[in-house]
Design a protein around this motif. Structure first.
Motif, mmCIF file in Angstrom:
data_model
loop_
_atom_site.group_PDB
_atom_site.id
_atom_site.type_symbol
_atom_site.label_atom_id
_atom_site.label_comp_id
_atom_site.label_asym_id
_atom_site.label_seq_id
_atom_site.Cartn_x
_atom_site.Cartn_y
_atom_site.Cartn_z
ATOM 1 N N ASP A 107 0.835 -1.207 0.000
ATOM 2 C CA ASP A 107 0.000 0.000 0.000
ATOM 3 C C ASP A 107 0.873 1.263 0.000
ATOM 4 O O ASP A 107 0.650 2.200 -0.771
ATOM 5 C CB ASP A 107 -0.877 -0.052 1.269
ATOM 6 N N CYS A 147 -3.789 -8.700 -2.922
ATOM 7 C CA CYS A 147 -2.687 -7.821 -3.371
ATOM 8 C C CYS A 147 -3.070 -7.092 -4.658
ATOM 9 O O CYS A 147 -2.720 -5.910 -4.835
ATOM 10 C CB CYS A 147 -1.416 -8.627 -3.597
ATOM 11 N N TYR A 195 -5.010 -4.166 -3.961
ATOM 12 C CA TYR A 195 -4.188 -3.091 -3.384
ATOM 13 C C TYR A 195 -3.201 -2.507 -4.394
ATOM 14 O O TYR A 195 -2.300 -1.770 -4.030
ATOM 15 C CB TYR A 195 -3.487 -3.577 -2.102
#
Ligand SMILES: NC(=O)c1ccc[n+]([C@@H]2O[C@H](COP(=O)([O-])OP(=O)(O)OC[C@H]3O[C@@H](n4cnc5c(N)ncnc54)[C@H](OP(=O)(O)O)[C@@H]3O)[C@@H](O)[C@H]2O)c1
Length: 333
Positions: free
Chosen positions: A158, A180, A183
């Motif tokens: 992030d 993931c 993100y």
């Protein structure tokens, strides 16, 4: 008050939820009514006597949380009764109340949800410290993150995206890969759940290298260690920085020194607890940076589950079994 209690260094299943005396604030200390506490990997190690330090028995695990100040000791100047604060401490957060030194608590706006505050600062604090102080991240970096759907791993993904870097996330399962991808990971590697033999390590090295667009990563973030670290180091680019964050996969690996020579790279240690003590000004600046990134919506902590504090035990077992995504947070009524 009630607390999750560790009365002997033993498996997590031996923890209990029991009545204990209320804490009292000494000089420069504050008592906080804990609204929420974040689960971290070391919480399952500390109750088994397997962490870097062993608190005196009995004690409550829990490194961090968020709540409301209910009393203050002599000399406290940074906060007052009724303030909303987030806090760190090596243990004690899985309880209805905790006493901490005022330097380890900081104000949060009344509108900021306690369950988010409780789960942000350890993992984002660690990953920001690693990526800023140790690796000086910028938009031209290409970052490989191992264990990328876990607490510190997802925070690293992030933050690296917030700084404009290209990110390759490496995880054990498809479900974790999907987290993931949400993100913003630019590419993903699934290394599976098994330990790797020599052949598996060579194959992972090749796969990691093939996903780099720049002939090798400029930053590698490693919270898992064991058989995954050497393949990762072999995929680093010239002059890169390898961040040693943790050993969730088990063994502490050792590297052949010639790899560092051949890659002209640095292997840099990350230890948030020591950083907080040794460099309080830089740490305070990092916390401000995290607050700013949150306020601007540039980072978005993933709290995958909130669980009543009294039921914390099975979730503490889950983190040891590799079942936790992002962060789990325990809440008091
Ligand atoms: N250096 C510091 O200051 C600092 C600060 C905080 C945490 N840490 C350390 O960083 C590590 C990760 O902490 P965390 O809170 O992010 O934990 P976490 O949420 O449990 O994430 C750890 C990740 O490690 C991977 N893993 C690989 N093998 C594993 C195994 N055998 N058992 C459990 N997980 C395994 C898992 O991802 P996959 O399933 O995708 O492999 C998991 O998502 C821990 O070792 C912790 O002590 C260090």
């Amino acid at each position: 008050m009630k607390a999750i209690l560790c009365k002997e260094f033993a498996p997590v299943s031996k923890l209990s939820w029991e009545e204990v005396p209320d804490p009292i604030a000494g000089p420069n200390e504050i008592v906080i009514d804990v609204k929420a506490a974040g689960l971290n990997y070391p919480d399952h190690l500390i109750v088994q006597g397997l962490y870097q330090f062993r608190p005196d028995l009995p004690f409550s695990p829990g490194h961090e949380g968020s709540g409301v100040v209910s009393s203050i000791g002599e000399g406290v100047s940074s906060t007052k009764v009724g303030d909303n604060v987030a806090f760190f401490k090596g243990f004690g957060a899985f309880a209805e109340k905790i006493v901490v030194h005022e330097n380890f608590a900081f104000s949060i706006p009344p509108s900021f949800p306690h369950h988010v505050a409780a789960g942000v600062f350890m993992v984002y604090g660690t990953s920001l410290h690693a990526l800023i102080q140790r690796a000086n991240i910028g938009k031209d970096d290409e970052v490989l993150v191992l264990g990328a759907a876990g607490g510190v791993g997802l925070a690293a993904v992030d933050i690296a995206k917030a700084y404009g870097a290209r990110v390759v996330a490496a995880v054990s399962t498809k479900e974790k890969a999907e987290v993931c991808a949400r993100y913003g990971a630019d590419d993903i590697i699934i290394y599976g759940k098994d330990k790797l033999d020599k052949e598996g390590q060579v194959a992972l090295t090749e796969e990691l290298k093939s996903k780099s667009k720049r002939g090798g990563y400029s930053i590698i973030y490693d919270p898992i260690g064991d058989c995954f670290s050497e393949p990762a180091l072999r995929s680093i680019g010239w002059g890169g920085t390898y961040l040693v964050v943790g050993f969730a996969a088990g063994k502490i690996p050792s590297f052949p020194l010639n790899l560092m020579l051949l890659k002209g790279c640095a292997v840099s240690g990350v230890f948030i607890g020591r950083f907080q003590k040794e460099e309080p000004v830089a740490n305070a600046q990092n916390l401000k940076t995290i607050g700013g990134l949150l306020a601007e919506g540039k980072i978005n902590p993933f709290i995958s589950k909130t669980v009543p504090m009294k039921d914390a035990v099975s979730s503490i077992e889950d983190i040891a079994k590799r079942k936790v995504l992002g962060k789990v947070v325990f809440v008091n009524d």
